[in-house]
Enzyme design. Structure first.
Site, PDB file in Angstrom:
ATOM      1  N   LYS A 115      48.209   4.594  24.406  1.00  0.00           N
ATOM      2  CA  LYS A 115      46.847   5.176  23.643  1.00  0.00           C
ATOM      3  C   LYS A 115      46.425   4.170  22.722  1.00  0.00           C
ATOM      4  O   LYS A 115      45.232   3.813  22.384  1.00  0.00           O
ATOM      5  CB  LYS A 115      47.134   6.555  23.086  1.00  0.00           C
ATOM      6  CG  LYS A 115      47.109   7.611  24.094  1.00  0.00           C
ATOM      7  CD  LYS A 115      47.257   8.971  23.454  1.00  0.00           C
ATOM      8  CE  LYS A 115      47.266  10.042  24.804  1.00  0.00           C
ATOM      9  NZ  LYS A 115      48.436   9.983  25.762  1.00  0.00           N
ATOM     10  N   GLU A 199      45.333  11.303  14.126  1.00  0.00           N
ATOM     11  CA  GLU A 199      43.545  10.883  14.377  1.00  0.00           C
ATOM     12  C   GLU A 199      43.233  12.523  13.852  1.00  0.00           C
ATOM     13  O   GLU A 199      43.889  13.355  13.818  1.00  0.00           O
ATOM     14  CB  GLU A 199      43.331  10.793  15.734  1.00  0.00           C
ATOM     15  CG  GLU A 199      43.498  11.762  16.770  1.00  0.00           C
ATOM     16  CD  GLU A 199      42.996  11.372  18.239  1.00  0.00           C
ATOM     17  OE1 GLU A 199      43.163   9.947  18.592  1.00  0.00           O
ATOM     18  OE2 GLU A 199      42.959  12.303  19.114  1.00  0.00           O
ATOM     19  N   HIS A 234      48.243  22.372  26.473  1.00  0.00           N
ATOM     20  CA  HIS A 234      47.280  21.060  26.459  1.00  0.00           C
ATOM     21  C   HIS A 234      47.380  20.477  27.858  1.00  0.00           C
ATOM     22  O   HIS A 234      47.246  19.191  28.190  1.00  0.00           O
ATOM     23  CB  HIS A 234      47.984  19.890  25.446  1.00  0.00           C
ATOM     24  CG  HIS A 234      48.091  20.317  24.255  1.00  0.00           C
ATOM     25  ND1 HIS A 234      46.643  20.502  23.352  1.00  0.00           N
ATOM     26  CD2 HIS A 234      49.063  20.736  23.444  1.00  0.00           C
ATOM     27  CE1 HIS A 234      47.060  20.684  22.105  1.00  0.00           C
ATOM     28  NE2 HIS A 234      48.535  20.990  22.079  1.00  0.00           N
ATOM     29  N   ARG A 291      44.909   6.498  37.542  1.00  0.00           N
ATOM     30  CA  ARG A 291      45.554   6.960  38.962  1.00  0.00           C
ATOM     31  C   ARG A 291      44.434   7.881  39.327  1.00  0.00           C
ATOM     32  O   ARG A 291      43.447   8.141  38.797  1.00  0.00           O
ATOM     33  CB  ARG A 291      46.836   7.617  38.647  1.00  0.00           C
ATOM     34  CG  ARG A 291      46.815   8.809  37.620  1.00  0.00           C
ATOM     35  CD  ARG A 291      48.002   9.459  37.443  1.00  0.00           C
ATOM     36  NE  ARG A 291      47.975  10.117  36.312  1.00  0.00           N
ATOM     37  CZ  ARG A 291      47.270  11.286  36.101  1.00  0.00           C
ATOM     38  NH1 ARG A 291      46.621  11.808  37.065  1.00  0.00           N
ATOM     39  NH2 ARG A 291      47.682  12.026  34.857  1.00  0.00           N
TER      40      ARG A 291
END
Length: 480
Positions: A115, A199, A234, A291
């Site tokens: 990330k 973040e 999530h 993908r």
């Protein structure tokens, strides 16, 4: 490309093989000992066992899969999703053994697999990103200072993560140290990499993703968006296309941003760029999945394309024949992931024996399925049984068809997410389109689901009594 090995199992293996068969390409299945009699094994032209039940001894053994591919003179390998699909080392292994990897080049997988590296790559393209830091962090005091600057609540995320692992929401400073240690520990255990970053936590966002496809000739297309906001832990459970909140101009902006993300890493093949959308309709780059996605069928239905076929054509070095302006949204599609999980017990896996397993059929209903009646659900893998997809001219039609399809989906022996799917489809927040990633937290509880069960049972009993009384009247009528 004459022979394609599918390095996966279950519904996605069958899904890929169906397109291969349509294209005149022979398919090879690999399987673990526990999957010996699985449907994907029977569906393939050839099948070979690659190891014991645990995925670390079978589906994750890239060396064994390459060995089988060479032995059977396979031209290409399709990884599906999960397992080795985002493994740069496996893509490299295919490249060095002159086997086509139906997916992006290993360089793109490496960049987008981290990330932090992904954020660095897209920085030059002026794509909006959630405020935070662009480096891995382990120092708690440094983390506290950063959190104070960007403001609580914050989100701690694993750099190498996915599926909600290594992710923690921190509401206040006193919780930061313990949550950070948990995130690092979980990330290390799940990905072998404990790197985490911080973040700003976007409260109540919507999760919107854009499907892209790029060829080796510089063409990149986007196939509109998917709404993936109905999640637990999530992880997505219900997806739909298109989103009920995107305007044509916002759709165009997000599509252009997704294409820029693909350009940032010289992307080739099918990929998905994920964004968070806040309540002011500002969007922020989240990550790129290198993908085919679980939820690709909803895009196929609204765009009229076979994404697996395009993947294979791109892998054969063919240029994309479609132009962006040729693509139009037609109708609405909804997907429910049918997991062997118990919604009344915090969605914990419900493994067992499928005593009854009958899937719904009919116009506008598609089931990408990986199981059969009489099978046991292995404890070793993701507990998804199938994907139930409905398509209608309108969102309302797709929702009503989904409710009907759920009612006609018969499963006994394990608990599933079917009841949860029906609960969502009947909920006013979902029907109105006024929902976000906090749907489960805001609107769902096992008590509410149990009440829905009880109401349905009571209604069924009343209908049965009414029918019985009607039948009795008929029986009492004298013979004429």
């Amino acid at each position: 490309m004459n022979k394609l090995l599918v390095a996966n199992r279950g519904e996605i293996a069958i899904r890929v093989m169906k397109t291969a068969k349509k294209m005149g390409i022979k398919s090879v299945a690999v399987f673990s000992e526990v999957d010996r009699n699985a449907p994907h094994v029977k569906f393939a032209d050839q099948a070979i066992c690659i190891g014991e039940a645990p995925s670390s001894q079978s589906y994750l053994r890239g060396d064994k899969i390459i060995e089988v591919a060479k032995k059977l003179q396979v031209d290409a390998i399709h990884p599906g999703y999960g397992f080795l699909s985002e493994n740069a080392a496996f893509a490299e292994l295919c490249e060095t053994n002159h086997i086509i990897f139906v997916g992006p080049k290993s360089k793109a997988i490496k960049i987008m697999g981290s990330k932090l590296a992904a954020k660095e790559a897209v920085k030059a393209y002026n794509i909006p990103m959630v405020p935070g830091i662009g480096e891995a962090i382990t120092d708690v005091n440094k983390a506290i200072n950063i959190a104070k600057k960007i403001g609580f609540p914050i989100l701690i995320k694993a750099s190498a993560g996915g599926g909600g692992k290594g992710m923690r929401v921190v509401e206040k400073e006193s919780e930061l140290e313990s949550q950070m240690q948990r995130a690092i520990s979980e990330a290390t255990s799940a990905f072998g990499d404990g790197s985490v970053f911080i973040e700003k936590y976007v409260t109540s966002p919507r999760h919107i993703e854009i499907q892209i496809m790029a060829d080796n000739h510089g063409h990149i297309l986007h196939f509109f968006e998917r709404e993936c906001s109905i999640q637990r832990r999530h992880q997505k459970v219900i997806e739909e296309a298109p989103s009920s909140v995107l305007t044509p101009s916002l759709r165009e902006k997000m599509g252009e941003a997704a294409i820029k993300v693909a350009k940032s890493c010289d992307y080739v093949g099918a990929g998905t760029v994920e964004f968070l959308l806040d309540n002011q309709h500002n969007f922020y780059f989240l990550e790129m999945n290198t993908r085919l996605q679980v939820e690709h069928p909803v895009t196929e239905l609204i765009s009229g394309v076979d994404l697996v076929e395009l993947q294979i054509k791109v892998a054969r070095n063919e240029p994309l024949q479609i132009q962006q302006e040729d693509l139009k949204i037609r109708g609405h599609a909804l997907e429910l992931r049918v997991y062997a999980e118990d919604p009344l017990n915090d969605f914990l896996p419900s493994v067992g024996h499928l005593e009854t397993y009958k899937i719904p059929t009919g116009k506008g209903i598609r089931v990408d399925n990986g199981f059969e009646e009489g099978m046991d659900i292995p404890i070793y893998y993701d507990p998804m049984l199938a994907k139930l997809i409905t398509y209608g001219e309108t969102r309302e039609e797709a929702i009503q068809l989904m409710i009907k399809a759920i009612d006609n989906y018969q499963v006994k022996g394990v608990e599933t997410t079917l009841a949860f799917g029906k609960f969502v489809c009947k909920h006013e927040a979902f029907k109105s389109g006024n929902f976000d990633t906090q749907f489960v937290k805001k609107h769902f509880s096992k008590e509410l689901l149990q009440n829905a069960f009880n109401d349905e049972a009571q209604l069924a009993a009343l209908i049965a009594v009414k029918q019985y009384l009607e039948d009795q009247k008929v029986l009492r009528l004298p013979n004429s």
